[in-house]
Design a protein around this motif. Structure first.
Motif, short mmCIF file in Angstrom:
data_model
loop_
_atom_site.label_atom_id
_atom_site.label_comp_id
_atom_site.label_asym_id
_atom_site.label_seq_id
_atom_site.Cartn_x
_atom_site.Cartn_y
_atom_site.Cartn_z
N TYR A 142 -19.43 11.37 -17.37
CA TYR A 142 -20.17 10.05 -17.62
C TYR A 142 -19.79 9.62 -18.89
O TYR A 142 -19.57 8.32 -19.17
CB TYR A 142 -21.55 9.86 -17.23
N ASP A 143 -19.78 10.44 -19.88
CA ASP A 143 -19.51 10.07 -21.15
C ASP A 143 -17.94 9.89 -21.58
O ASP A 143 -17.58 9.04 -22.04
CB ASP A 143 -19.84 11.36 -22.30
N GLU A 144 -17.21 10.61 -20.64
CA GLU A 144 -15.55 10.29 -20.72
C GLU A 144 -15.59 8.90 -20.29
O GLU A 144 -14.48 8.02 -20.70
CB GLU A 144 -14.84 11.43 -20.02
N LEU A 145 -15.97 8.60 -19.19
CA LEU A 145 -15.79 7.22 -18.48
C LEU A 145 -16.31 6.21 -19.39
O LEU A 145 -15.66 4.98 -19.55
CB LEU A 145 -16.58 7.47 -17.20
N PHE A 164 -8.71 12.77 -11.85
CA PHE A 164 -10.13 13.04 -11.68
C PHE A 164 -10.41 14.28 -10.98
O PHE A 164 -9.62 14.63 -10.23
CB PHE A 164 -11.16 11.77 -11.52
N ARG A 165 -11.66 14.80 -11.39
CA ARG A 165 -12.07 16.01 -10.44
C ARG A 165 -13.21 15.63 -9.76
O ARG A 165 -14.37 15.02 -10.41
CB ARG A 165 -12.18 17.31 -11.41
N VAL A 222 -12.61 12.76 -15.94
CA VAL A 222 -11.56 11.71 -15.54
C VAL A 222 -10.97 11.47 -16.55
O VAL A 222 -11.31 11.48 -17.91
CB VAL A 222 -12.56 10.28 -15.35
N GLU A 223 -9.53 11.25 -16.80
CA GLU A 223 -8.47 11.04 -17.55
C GLU A 223 -7.70 9.83 -17.29
O GLU A 223 -7.23 9.65 -16.00
CB GLU A 223 -7.72 12.18 -17.81
N PRO A 269 -10.87 10.99 -25.25
CA PRO A 269 -12.21 10.91 -26.07
C PRO A 269 -12.23 12.37 -26.98
O PRO A 269 -11.74 13.50 -26.65
CB PRO A 269 -13.52 10.96 -24.95
N PRO A 270 -12.88 12.11 -28.15
CA PRO A 270 -13.10 13.27 -28.92
C PRO A 270 -13.99 14.25 -28.40
O PRO A 270 -14.96 13.86 -27.71
CB PRO A 270 -13.54 12.63 -30.36
N ARG A 271 -13.61 15.55 -28.55
CA ARG A 271 -14.46 16.46 -27.89
C ARG A 271 -15.34 17.13 -29.11
O ARG A 271 -14.70 17.16 -30.46
CB ARG A 271 -13.68 17.85 -27.53
N PRO A 272 -16.75 17.57 -28.93
CA PRO A 272 -17.59 17.93 -29.93
C PRO A 272 -16.98 19.29 -30.52
O PRO A 272 -16.45 20.18 -29.57
CB PRO A 272 -18.72 18.13 -29.60
N GLU A 273 -17.01 19.38 -31.70
CA GLU A 273 -16.72 20.89 -32.13
C GLU A 273 -17.71 22.07 -31.81
O GLU A 273 -18.91 21.71 -31.87
CB GLU A 273 -16.76 21.00 -33.86
N THR A 274 -17.29 23.21 -31.24
CA THR A 274 -18.02 24.40 -30.88
C THR A 274 -17.85 25.40 -31.85
O THR A 274 -16.79 25.65 -32.41
CB THR A 274 -17.70 24.68 -29.46
N ASP A 275 -19.02 26.19 -32.18
CA ASP A 275 -19.14 26.98 -33.31
C ASP A 275 -18.94 28.35 -32.71
O ASP A 275 -19.47 28.56 -31.65
CB ASP A 275 -20.08 26.84 -34.19
#
Length: 155
Positions: free
Chosen positions: A76-79, A127-128, A142-143, A149-155
């Motif tokens: 949903y965020d990507e869309l 899309f998947r 979805v692409e 879209p930017p991906r959040p950094e994972t620590d």
């Protein structure tokens, strides 16, 4: 084949020989009850349904929130991020899905692509879909060609 009726028969009951009754049942039209559907009507594939829904959102013909119950996870965020940029908005010709292909990496998962045309332009969309416990398909990714879209950094 037995006939279904809605409570009041369309023809009076016959008391003739069983052979006559079976001959009538073979030639008589099928009467459907309210809410029943004939099984001969082909149902659209989930890839077809979702491709049309995604194109409608990405072209601005449907609001993004209409996909809330059809998405899961980050999809949903990507869309929403993609729709904000309006990648399929055009003047004149409305975008249409021209071709769809898919791959099933495992049961209950479909990775699909669609060729989307609007006028003389052709775009690719991927899309998947995943089948949930409730037996409903949901879009999980979805692409569309272009920036992601930017991906959040994972620590």
């Amino acid at each position: 084949m037995p006939r279904r009726t809605t409570g009041t028969p369309t023809t009076p009951a016959r008391t003739d020989a069983p052979a006559a009754a079976s001959a009538e049942a073979e030639t008589a039209p099928c009467v459907l009850t309210q809410g029943s559907r004939p099984s001969a009507i082909p149902q659209p594939l989930p890839t077809d349904v979702f491709a049309d829904l995604l194109v409608a959102v990405l072209s601005g013909h449907r609001p993004v929130h209409s996909m809330l119950r059809h998405t899961r996870g980050r999809a949903y965020d990507e869309l929403a991020w993609l729709a904000e940029r309006g990648p399929l908005r055009t003047r004149g010709a409305r975008p249409v899905v021209r071709d769809i292909g898919y791959f099933e990496p495992r049961p209950g998962a479909i990775e699909a692509f669609a060729r989307v045309g609007a006028g003389d332009r052709l775009r690719a969309m991927a899309f998947r879909l995943e089948l949930g416990q409730d037996r409903r398909w949901r879009c999980t990714a979805v692409e569309l060609g272009g920036p992601r879209p930017p991906r959040p950094e994972t620590d």
